[in-house]
Write an enzyme that holds these catalytic residues in place. Structure first.
Site, short mmCIF file in Angstrom:
data_model
loop_
_atom_site.label_atom_id
_atom_site.label_comp_id
_atom_site.label_asym_id
_atom_site.label_seq_id
_atom_site.Cartn_x
_atom_site.Cartn_y
_atom_site.Cartn_z
N SER A 262 0.84 -1.20 0.00
CA SER A 262 0.00 0.00 0.00
C SER A 262 0.87 1.25 0.00
O SER A 262 2.08 1.18 0.24
CB SER A 262 -0.89 0.02 1.24
OG SER A 262 -0.08 0.28 2.38
N LYS A 263 0.22 2.37 -0.22
CA LYS A 263 0.92 3.64 -0.22
C LYS A 263 1.55 3.88 1.15
O LYS A 263 2.65 4.42 1.26
CB LYS A 263 -0.07 4.75 -0.57
CG LYS A 263 0.57 6.11 -0.64
CD LYS A 263 -0.32 7.09 -1.34
CE LYS A 263 -0.07 8.51 -0.95
NZ LYS A 263 1.05 8.83 -0.12
N ARG A 264 0.85 3.43 2.19
CA ARG A 264 1.37 3.62 3.54
C ARG A 264 2.72 2.91 3.73
O ARG A 264 3.60 3.43 4.40
CB ARG A 264 0.36 3.14 4.58
CG ARG A 264 -0.17 4.30 5.42
CD ARG A 264 -1.31 3.87 6.31
NE ARG A 264 -2.37 3.25 5.52
CZ ARG A 264 -2.89 2.06 5.79
NH1 ARG A 264 -2.47 1.37 6.82
NH2 ARG A 264 -3.85 1.56 5.03
N ASP A 267 5.29 5.14 2.22
CA ASP A 267 5.57 6.31 3.05
C ASP A 267 6.42 5.93 4.26
O ASP A 267 7.37 6.62 4.61
CB ASP A 267 4.25 6.95 3.54
CG ASP A 267 3.47 7.56 2.39
OD1 ASP A 267 4.10 7.81 1.34
OD2 ASP A 267 2.25 7.78 2.53
#
Ligand code: GLU
Length: 503
Positions: A262-264, A267
């Protein structure tokens, strides 16, 4: 004669393209090229509530950057256009009507409130409300009211949806190129909405109609669409159309732990999950391009997410991938995303770049620094050649080469311990040796300096370490005499003199 290969990438423009979507596009591209077929891009924007401005342009730009642009799409070889579903709106209703006429679909008039109430009621009993064969005749549908009443309601403008009438009591044995046989029980499926009275089809109807009209031979897409496969195959059957072949690509998993990337995760661990940077009012999501990855790198690491050629080979150019690609070799199980390995790939492609290309990319960085003099392009090219072996990105070049451009202002403390009492005298002697050299090239300087050391029985370490320290400020960097050649005689001597006074 076998049917021509025509495959598609069919993203919904709901935001920047996730790296998983890029892999789907890549595998479609490779499959098309391998089989002398066509790769087309269709924008699936029927859900206008999720439409994000700029997303479509982003998708096109990302594919172009990666060198996998479609053969057909909006504005390009529009043989089967339009390629934007919102512009095909007028097409879908007739197909929904066909399904109504053949008894494969029905009108449902349930209001949102009524459906909510059903859901709540089921939840209270610990059940899930599924709209399908076991209750469709108890709900507000054309299956239970007369044809006349149905027509009246529609004519009077009552809201409706058209739902698929999923057949009962069937076990579907479907073929997936990657997964082999996949079985589905039709009784467990819900009667999906195909069309809404606002005139818009849902994803399922538009997708099937377009795949058919655009003569799609193979549907290659992410595993998250596998649950839709039975409905899609049933829709083809209901229309009396031949279904394309299906291949569902494995999930891309987080670098650590389980679950979808995921994008998380990106990040948290500091790597992009998007090909290009994406800016919104809320902030910036980083992209592989802006982080300094080469398109070749991204293509290469994406290709290996769920596929290999059966050997240990890891480095593939796009041409080699086309040659080697085989859908039946795609794995079923999820593929772990490995950001460290991706950097390694970038290093491989960085060292393969022409020094001139790298120097061009490095030039603006040098320009932004306070360098002692103007460096020629050929000097920059030389410097790049000396340091690129140690870099993953052009952005690391400055750190690896700053001493070429600016004299050290401080000296590594630990390394300074090598500066002994006898060092200044030796360095003075070294200066005299250097002053005498007229052919100031790496090999020549090295020969002369080493001859001098041998003749005078001076230990290597005694000269070489303080020499390097004077020029670089630390005991790092490429071959010392290569540095000496690039910075030149005057600057070399100046730096040694400076070290003598400072150390
Ligand atoms: N529009 C769907 C998506 O966003 C397409 C899925 C498919 O390939 O059928 O991925």
């Amino acid at each position: 004669m076998s049917i021509p290969v025509r495959v598609r990438f069919a993203p919904s423009p709901t935001g920047p393209l996730h790296i998983g979507g890029v892999r789907t596009a890549l595998f479609n591209y490779l499959f098309a090229k391998k089989n002398g077929g066509t790769f087309y891009l269709r924008i699936e924007d029927t859900d206008q509530t999720r439409f994000v401005p700029g997303a479509e342009e982003y998708i096109m730009e990302a594919l172009e950057w990666l060198g996998i642009s479609p053969d057909e799409t909006i504005g390009k070889n529009e043989k089967f256009g339009p390629y934007r579903q919102s512009e095909r709106k007028h097409l879908y209703k007739q197909y929904a009507d066909l399904l109504i006429d053949s008894g494969n679909a029905y009108y449902a008039f349930d209001t949102a409130e009524a459906l909510d109430a059903h859901r709540k009621q089921h939840e209270e009993q610990g059940k899930t409300f599924i709209y399908n064969h076991h209750n469709r005749e108890k709900l507000d549908t054309s299956l239970v009211i007369s044809e006349e009443e149905t027509a009246n309601r529609i004519a009077s403008g009552q809201d409706y949806v058209i739902r698929f009438k999923t057949p009962v009591n069937e076990t579907l044995h479907l073929q997936d190129i990657i997964r082999g046989e996949v079985k589905f029980e039709t009784n467990l499926l819900d009667d999906k909405v195909l069309f809404k009275s606002d005139g818009m089809p849902t994803y399922h109807l538009a997708n099937i109609v377009d795949d058919h009209l655009m003569e799609t031979s193979h549907v290659i897409r992410g595993e998250e669409w596998l649950p839709s496969m039975p409905l899609h195959v049933l829709l083809y059957r209901a229309f009396g159309w031949e279904a394309p072949e299906f291949a569902h690509l494995p999930l891309i998993l987080k670098p650590v732990g389980n679950g979808k990337l995921s994008k998380r995760d990106g990040d948290k661990m500091g790597f992009p999950v998007f090909p290009l940077e994406w800016k919104t009012a809320e902030g910036v999501s980083s992209g592989y391009r802006e982080k300094g990855f080469f398109p070749e790198t991204v293509i290469n690491f994406l290709a290996l997410l769920g596929w290999n050629d059966g050997t240990e080979k890891e480095l593939f150019s796009l041409e080699e991938l086309i040659e080697a690609f085989d859908l039946t070799r795609v794995h079923k199980s999820g593929a772990k995303f490995d950001p460290e390995k991706n950097k390694w790939f970038n290093h491989q492609y960085l060292v393969k770049q022409k020094n001139k290309t790298l120097a061009k990319a490095f030039a603006p960085i040098i320009e932004s620094k306070n360098v002692s003099r103007d460096f020629t392009f050929s000097e920059m090219t030389k410097i790049v050649a000396l340091i690129k072996d140690r870099a993953h990105f052009v952005s690391e070049f400055w750190e690896l080469s700053d001493f070429f451009f600016v004299a050290p202002t401080s000296y590594d403390e630990k390394a300074s311990k090598n500066w002994k009492e006898e060092t200044p005298a030796l360095m003075e002697e070294l200066i005299s040796v250097l002053e005498e050299i007229s052919d100031f090239t790496s090999v020549n300087i090295e020969t002369i300096v080493k001859d001098w050391m041998t003749k005078n029985e001076i230990g290597m370490g005694k000269v070489m370490q303080p020499f390097r320290l004077s020029l670089v400020g630390a005991l790092k960097g490429p071959h010392l005499f290569d540095i000496v050649e690039v910075i030149g005689k005057d600057e070399t001597i100046r730096r040694i003199q400076k070290a003598i006074t400072l150390l």
